[in-house]
Design a protein around this motif. Structure first.
Motif: not given
Length: 283
Positions: A13-18, A55-56, A235-239, A254-259
């Motif tokens: 999975x790719x995971x993004x915490x925003x 993504x969160x 925060x608890x639900x994020x965990x 956790x890769x950031x956006x590519x070009x």
């Protein structure tokens, strides 16, 4: 109905915490930005050999409107009411109707690839199963059915004891799908519902409309904290989300956006800006 592993059979999975982002590549990180980001992620997973993403995101004091809401007869008065109460308004590009966001509401986007052979309902069900799995140690009573009297009602409202705490929308872009859920984690669900009820009262004024807008009854809405009787924070639900994701996958990146994704983001962001031109001058 397919089970989770049939819909989400990927090992990575790719995971993004925003959730704490203030800016995104030179732009304010607003709900408008978030919907553009999800479009880009859906485009990025357009292929059979691409991994899904999760993504969160959290946005303070924002009411996300559906496309039908933008056609309310007295929309300008409704937007002004929201502005007077400290809320920004954004028209989203996915399905559904008005939903209030604030610091106590956690949004989760599940981005699935290669959904051409997967029904819309099966994608919704994948999100339902993930939330039930994530909260399995504190409740086994989460149900998915329409809660009459709630805001943004739908077949996949999530509730406990007949009171709704979450709703799901979905947007498909090519062969990718973004399944988006808001979770009322903290605070008072009835107060959020009253805000949306007041918005419709002012923006519609009881007029007959072609679209059937909800008659909101705040008593059918509540936060997870209220329903479970425990102090549950965002925060608890994020965990919990991250732990659940670790259990259903073998690897998380956790890769950031590519070009290329940034190029697509610029286009999708501009589309969202254009979609919202009508309401920008109403605040």
């Amino acid at each position: 109905m397919k089970n989770w592993k049939e819909v989400v059979h990927h090992k990575e999975f790719r995971y993004l915490d925003h959730t704490e982002k203030k800016f995104f590549h030179g732009r304010d990180y607003t709900a408008l930005t978030s919907f553009a980001v999800d479009d880009v992620l859906a485009l990025s997973v357009a292929g059979a050999d691409v991994n899904p993403a999760l993504r969160l995101w959290v946005h303070p004091d924002t009411v996300v409107l559906g496309i039908p809401d933008s056609r309310l007869p007295y929309l300008e008065e409704g937007i002004r009411l929201l502005s007077d109460r400290g809320y920004k308004a954004v028209v989203r590009n996915s399905g559904g109707l008005a939903v209030p966001l604030d610091a106590g509401v956690l949004n989760i986007s599940l981005i699935l690839p290669d959904v051409s052979g997967i029904s819309i309902h099966e994608c919704y069900d994948a999100m339902v199963r993930f939330i039930q799995f994530m909260l399995r140690d504190v409740t086994s009573d989460i149900e998915a059915y329409e809660i009459i009297g709630s805001y943004c009602p739908g077949d996949y409202d999530l509730s406990i004891g007949g009171k709704k705490f979450a709703g799901i929308s979905q947007r498909r872009v090519k062969d990718g799908a973004a399944i988006q859920i808001y979770l009322d984690v903290e605070g008072k669900g009835q107060e959020r519902a009253q805000l949306i009820r007041d918005f419709y009262d002012v923006a519609r004024k009881g007029e007959e409309t072609k679209f059937d807008y909800p008659d909101i009854n705040p008593i059918v809405m509540a936060s997870l904290s209220e329903l479970l009787g425990i102090k549950l924070t965002v925060d608890a639900v994020k965990e919990r989300v991250e732990h659940a994701l670790q259990e259903v996958s073998e690897a998380i990146v956790t890769d950031d956006f590519s070009g290329d994704e940034l190029v697509q983001f610029k286009k999708r962001y501009e589309q969202m800006v254009k979609r919202n031109e009508k309401i920008r001058g109403m605040e």
